[in-house]
Write a protein that holds these residues in place. Structure first.
Motif, short mmCIF file in Angstrom:
data_model
loop_
_atom_site.label_atom_id
_atom_site.label_comp_id
_atom_site.label_asym_id
_atom_site.label_seq_id
_atom_site.Cartn_x
_atom_site.Cartn_y
_atom_site.Cartn_z
N ALA A 199 9.76 6.79 -0.37
CA ALA A 199 8.54 5.98 -0.33
C ALA A 199 8.81 4.59 -0.90
O ALA A 199 8.38 3.58 -0.31
CB ALA A 199 7.44 6.67 -1.13
N GLN B 98 8.60 0.86 1.05
CA GLN B 98 7.82 -0.27 0.56
C GLN B 98 8.71 -1.49 0.35
O GLN B 98 8.35 -2.62 0.72
CB GLN B 98 7.11 0.09 -0.73
N TYR C 164 0.84 -1.19 0.00
CA TYR C 164 0.00 0.00 0.00
C TYR C 164 0.88 1.25 0.00
O TYR C 164 2.06 1.19 0.35
CB TYR C 164 -0.90 0.00 1.24
N PRO C 165 0.33 2.40 -0.38
CA PRO C 165 1.09 3.64 -0.27
C PRO C 165 1.58 3.86 1.16
O PRO C 165 0.87 3.54 2.12
CB PRO C 165 0.08 4.71 -0.68
N VAL C 166 2.78 4.40 1.29
CA VAL C 166 3.33 4.71 2.61
C VAL C 166 2.54 5.88 3.19
O VAL C 166 2.24 6.86 2.50
CB VAL C 166 4.83 5.06 2.51
N VAL C 167 2.20 5.78 4.48
CA VAL C 167 1.36 6.78 5.12
C VAL C 167 2.11 7.49 6.24
O VAL C 167 3.10 6.98 6.77
CB VAL C 167 0.08 6.14 5.70
N ALA D 196 -2.91 9.32 3.99
CA ALA D 196 -2.48 8.47 2.89
C ALA D 196 -2.65 9.21 1.56
O ALA D 196 -3.74 9.69 1.26
CB ALA D 196 -3.30 7.18 2.88
N PRO D 197 -1.55 9.28 0.78
CA PRO D 197 -0.19 8.90 1.12
C PRO D 197 0.47 9.96 1.99
O PRO D 197 -0.08 11.06 2.16
CB PRO D 197 0.49 8.82 -0.26
N ARG E 102 -4.08 -0.11 -4.64
CA ARG E 102 -3.94 1.30 -5.01
C ARG E 102 -5.04 2.17 -4.40
O ARG E 102 -6.15 1.69 -4.17
CB ARG E 102 -3.96 1.44 -6.53
N TRP F 245 -6.17 11.86 -1.76
CA TRP F 245 -5.86 11.86 -0.33
C TRP F 245 -6.96 11.13 0.43
O TRP F 245 -8.14 11.28 0.13
CB TRP F 245 -5.78 13.29 0.23
N THR G 172 -7.67 2.23 4.38
CA THR G 172 -7.89 1.42 3.18
C THR G 172 -9.32 0.92 3.06
O THR G 172 -9.76 0.53 1.96
CB THR G 172 -6.94 0.21 3.14
#
Length: 372
Positions: free
Chosen positions: A221, A225, A194-197, A211-212, A294, A299, A269
């Motif tokens: 980033a 991951q 997942y996107p880094v938060v 997020a992100p 994804r 945002w 998510t």
């Protein structure tokens, strides 16, 4: 699933569309997940016979927390019960000392650390490195700021040793902010990231997740991951893995904690990703193909709802839902206690300032700290 908290509740919810029969081992019949699951066994997860009885008829065992004794998990595995993640992996979430040792062997960047024997040993650790203050952690049982102390001298280091478990000393990292890299891995080795938060803590408890992570360089980033995927593979994690990170003031990332289950930093998510952490966790432990991680919007912001002086909840819903039709509210059905996580809200959109304000307003209104 062993454990009846909100993580089990939301994992159960994610399995419903797939027609999955969900059996729960809960401490009490009033735990968050026990209120909604159809097949609930009330018992003590620390008792091996209880675990064995619970496991009969289960295709796979998963977890809401990391507190089940590792020796019990080994016994289940030896009896042919699929345990995901397995005890060899869960040990690294169960014991912070073991986790630090293994990550160091793998070359994963961590804060300087050492197991310490007593307050005098804490002073020696401080003198060997950056000095006081020093972070002390009990190696087992801590979460949400519990079992963690910031000590500024030898006299202040006595409290952690009273728990009777080993104590880990770590340098106090000069960090810009906290991040989290969430990944999911299946037994067959498929993995998604997942996107880094960005994770914002208040008094040691997660308050807000963005997020992100804003203004995070693509290179950092990607490094976060890749680090999380490496940890998942090397530790043979099955299911969701959250790698909590420090972004240091000099532009590095260091691993703070690991969680081998769905995690607060991934709650966004549910509404902000194509496939939620809970849905992918279910897929992973059943060795089904993983879903798209994804984001759905530019945002997404998650804000926790903590226990406070609640107004009438129906009236609170009327206000929040009318004010923000795009708001997503997730309450856990838990008894309200001051500071306890009892729910969260998710908001999303193209304007980060607006998305953050909407999440903060809703969380505060549901908590009862604002009235308009």
């Amino acid at each position: 699933m062993v454990g009846g908290g909100q993580l089990a509740r939301m994992t159960h919810e994610a399995g419903i569309p797939l027609g999955i029969r969900f059996k729960l081992l809960s401490d009490t019949p009033k735990d968050s997940a026990a209120l909604v699951a159809g097949d609930v066994v009330v018992g003590d997860y620390r008792d091996l016979d209880t675990l064995r009885d619970f496991a009969r008829g289960c295709d796979v065992i998963a977890f809401d927390h990391e507190h089940v004794p590792v020796e019990h998990l080994r016994a289940l595995e030896a009896a042919g019960v699929p345990v995901r993640p397995g005890p060899a992996a869960l040990l690294h979430a169960h014991d912070k000392g073991v986790m630090r040792e293994r990550l160091t062997e793998l070359g994963v960047p961590c804060p300087r650390h050492r197991i310490v024997a007593d307050p005098a040993d804490v002073t020696r650790f401080a003198r060997e490195g950056a000095g006081f203050p020093v972070i002390l952690k009990t190696v087992r049982g801590g979460y949400d700021g519990k079992g963690v102390w910031v000590v500024r001298d030898e006299a202040g280091a006595a409290e952690p040793f009273r728990a009777g478990v080993p104590v880990l000393a770590e340098e106090k990292v000069d960090f810009r902010r906290e991040l989290a890299a969430n990944v999911v891995r299946s037994p067959s080795g498929q993995a998604v990231a997942y996107p880094v938060v960005e994770s914002i803590q208040v008094n040691g408890v997660c308050d807000t997740v963005i997020a992100p992570a804003p203004d995070l360089s693509p290179a950092l980033a990607l490094a976060a991951q890749e680090l999380a995927l490496k940890v998942a593979k090397e530790l043979d994690v099955v299911g969701h893995l959250a790698v909590e990170l420090f972004e240091t003031t000099d532009g590095r990332i260091l691993v703070n904690e690991l969680a081998m289950r769905p995690h607060n930093s991934g709650h966004w998510t549910q509404d902000g990703a194509v496939t939620s952490q809970f849905a992918n966790h279910v897929r992973a432990v059943l060795d089904l193909p993983l879903g798209d991680p994804r984001p759905r919007a530019k945002w997404t912001v998650m804000s926790n709802v903590l226990g406070g002086d609640y107004p009438d909840m129906y009236q609170a819903y009327l206000h929040c839902m009318a004010r923000d039709p795009g708001l997503k509210i997730h309450m856990y059905g838990k008894d309200v206690k001051p500071g306890r996580k009892v729910g969260h809200v998710n908001t999303y959109g193209d304007d980060l300032a607006d998305v953050r304000e909407r999440a903060r307003h809703a969380a505060d209104y549901l908590r009862g700290t604002i009235t308009e």
